[in-house]
Enzyme design. Structure first.
Site, PDB file in Angstrom:
ATOM      1  N   HIS A  67     -49.305  -3.821 -30.199  1.00 19.08           N
ATOM      2  CA  HIS A  67     -50.182  -4.457 -30.885  1.00 19.08           C
ATOM      3  C   HIS A  67     -50.086  -5.763 -32.541  1.00 19.08           C
ATOM      4  CE1 HIS A  67     -53.477  -3.241 -34.057  1.00 19.08           C
ATOM      5  NE2 HIS A  67     -52.462  -3.276 -34.841  1.00 19.08           N
ATOM      6  N   ASP A 146     -57.611   8.536 -40.857  1.00 19.31           N
ATOM      7  CA  ASP A 146     -57.320   6.560 -41.279  1.00 19.31           C
ATOM      8  C   ASP A 146     -59.063   6.575 -41.447  1.00 19.31           C
ATOM      9  OD1 ASP A 146     -56.402   3.791 -41.673  1.00 19.31           O
ATOM     10  OD2 ASP A 146     -57.952   4.232 -39.407  1.00 19.31           O
ATOM     11  N   ARG A 153     -61.470   3.464 -49.273  1.00 18.02           N
ATOM     12  CA  ARG A 153     -60.403   1.806 -49.465  1.00 18.02           C
ATOM     13  C   ARG A 153     -61.635   0.986 -49.223  1.00 18.02           C
ATOM     14  NH1 ARG A 153     -56.465   1.439 -45.066  1.00 18.02           N
ATOM     15  NH2 ARG A 153     -55.876  -0.522 -46.096  1.00 18.02           N
TER      16      ARG A 153
HETATM   17  N1  URA Z   1     -56.171  -2.508 -39.742  1.00 22.51           N
HETATM   18  C1  URA Z   1     -56.346  -1.560 -39.644  1.00 22.51           C
HETATM   19  O1  URA Z   1     -55.966  -0.538 -38.439  1.00 22.51           O
HETATM   20  N2  URA Z   1     -56.453  -0.718 -41.161  1.00 22.51           N
HETATM   21  C2  URA Z   1     -55.971  -1.350 -41.787  1.00 22.51           C
HETATM   22  O2  URA Z   1     -55.907  -1.033 -43.259  1.00 22.51           O
HETATM   23  C3  URA Z   1     -56.232  -3.094 -42.409  1.00 22.51           C
HETATM   24  C4  URA Z   1     -56.213  -3.726 -40.766  1.00 22.51           C
END
Ligand code: URA
Length: 420
Positions: A67, A146, A153
């Protein structure tokens, strides 16, 4: 927080039982107070398990993944994937498309006509068992918690929290069942992390989360003050990746591909050190086996592998425009973000997921940091199809370069290697 509290929070939020305003307040508390490693790992695992997880039952071999936190000219996956496969590892990888100034591996691969990016899990398993590589567009609903938390966020100024970034990235990695992961954490003007201390802290936390969750994980902390290699775009990057697989790639790109690939070898084979792993990998570039693996991979996913041997087949752009140096001197800085934005404005990238991109356009640099140039020397070639954005792209390229009268050192490419 205890693991149970974190799971309660993530599960409740994913189900819709915990309202946005509660989670937004919690995100701000994390932003201000931080999280310890244990809490960050629990958060990551809870988010990774919040939706579909991807498993590869019946895959033979050791499955590895890589990644990158995202950079300009970053075509490492195109080289690393066949390179580690030539060395005997198995790559089953989900990749994304580009958004904003950084490109995506899937878009780059699709610049080879016919390449099929969407594979089912069953197709991935079959393909991996047949030839060692399957790379698919991620169409799965990975880590939905997420996605929802990121949305919050984004509107509560809490994107910049290190434990939230680390958990966000790692939750999507852990939702796919691989054995070992190498992370390329970029630092510099073209990267998410602009300074070394922050990038180092992020890398260390992600390595701790990965290993804490039972995956062998290492990270390299690498420079993104200037683009990686010379090419920025889609087909221009594919051509540069192919040259690298032939052993003729740019020095920085080759070094980084070998460095990241070597970590995957070290993580999965305890009896080999990084230098020996690099030597083994280099032999796969020199003997043509990594390039052969690349061709086999492209052909298996229905891409026209004859493009690999004949770059003339890639569509040409309507125009090529040279940007020349306004002054003489040594290149002191070469702002990666501006170069990425120039390629983006020519049509190589997209602002929204629904937009299409132009595979042929892009930027190829002729000078990088520390190179000496004279006034009028070429700095970059622009591959152009629509002229309305040409002037602004040229301006961005010119503004990206700063010159010094005194010699300039080559920047350090790999700042640090963080191992388990
Ligand atoms: N990439 C992500 O997947 N999440 C983040 O919070 C920042 C960059």
């Amino acid at each position: 927080m205890t693991d149970a509290e974190i799971h309660y929070l993530v599960e409740g939020f994913t189900r819709g039982d915990i309202p946005d305003y509660q989670l937004a307040a919690w995100a701000m508390a994390v932003y201000l107070k931080g999280m310890n490693e244990h809490e960050a790992t629990a958060l990551t695992l809870a988010m990774a398990r919040s939706g579909q997880t991807v498993e590869f039952p019946g895959i033979q071999g050791t499955i590895v993944d890589k990644h990158s936190t995202g950079g300009v000219g970053d075509k490492v996956s195109l080289v690393l994937t066949p390179l580690v496969a030539a060395a005997g590892l198995t790559v089953a990888k989900l990749s994304g498309r580009g958004l904003g100034h950084t490109g995506g591996t899937i878009d780059k691969l699709e610049s080879i006509p016919g390449f099929q990016a969407a594979l089912s899990i069953e197709e991935m398993i079959d393909q991996v068992n047949q030839m060692g590589i399957a790379l698919s567009e991620s169409t799965h609903d990975l880590a939905p918690a997420d996605k929802a938390l990121y949305g919050l966020r984004d509107v509560t100024a809490t994107v910049g929290s290190l434990p939230l970034i680390a958990s966000s990235i790692m939750s999507k990695k852990l939702a796919v069942h691989t054995h070992a992961i190498v992370l390329d954490v970029k630092v510099g003007s073209g990267a998410l992390m602009k300074n070394l201390d922050q990038a180092g802290a992020l890398a260390k936390l992600m390595v701790q989360i990965g290993n804490g969750a039972g995956r062998k994980t290492s990270a390299l902390l690498t420079n993104m003050d200037q683009p990686l290699g010379f090419a920025v775009g889609n087909s221009v990057e594919v051509k540069e990746a192919i040259e690298t697989l032939k052993g003729n790639g740019p020095e920085d790109l080759t070094e980084l591909c070998l460095g990241l690939s070597a970590q995957l070898i070290c993580l999965t084979q305890s009896d080999i050190g990084a230098d020996a792993a690099k030597a083994k990998l280099r032999s796969h570039l020199e003997d043509g086996s990594a390039l052969e693996k690349f061709k086999e991979w492209i052909a298996t996913q229905h891409g026209d592998a004859s493009y690999v041997d004949d770059f003339g087949k890639f569509p040409a752009t309507a125009e090529t425009v040279m940007v020349t140096s306004p002054s003489s001197g040594y290149v002191q800085s070469l702002d990666a973000l501006s170069i990425g934005q120039a390629a983006h404005s020519l049509g190589a990238g997209r602002e929204k997921k629904s937009e299409s991109i132009d595979y042929a356009v892009g930027v190829v640099l002729h000078a990088k940091i520390s190179d000496q140039v004279n006034q009028g020397d070429p700095l970059a070639t622009l591959y152009v199809n629509k002229t309305d954005s040409l002037e602004s792209a040229k301006q961005k390229i010119e503004n990206a370069f700063q010159f010094s009268n005194d010699p300039v050192d080559k920047p350090t490419l790999i700042h640090e290697t963080i191992t388990p």
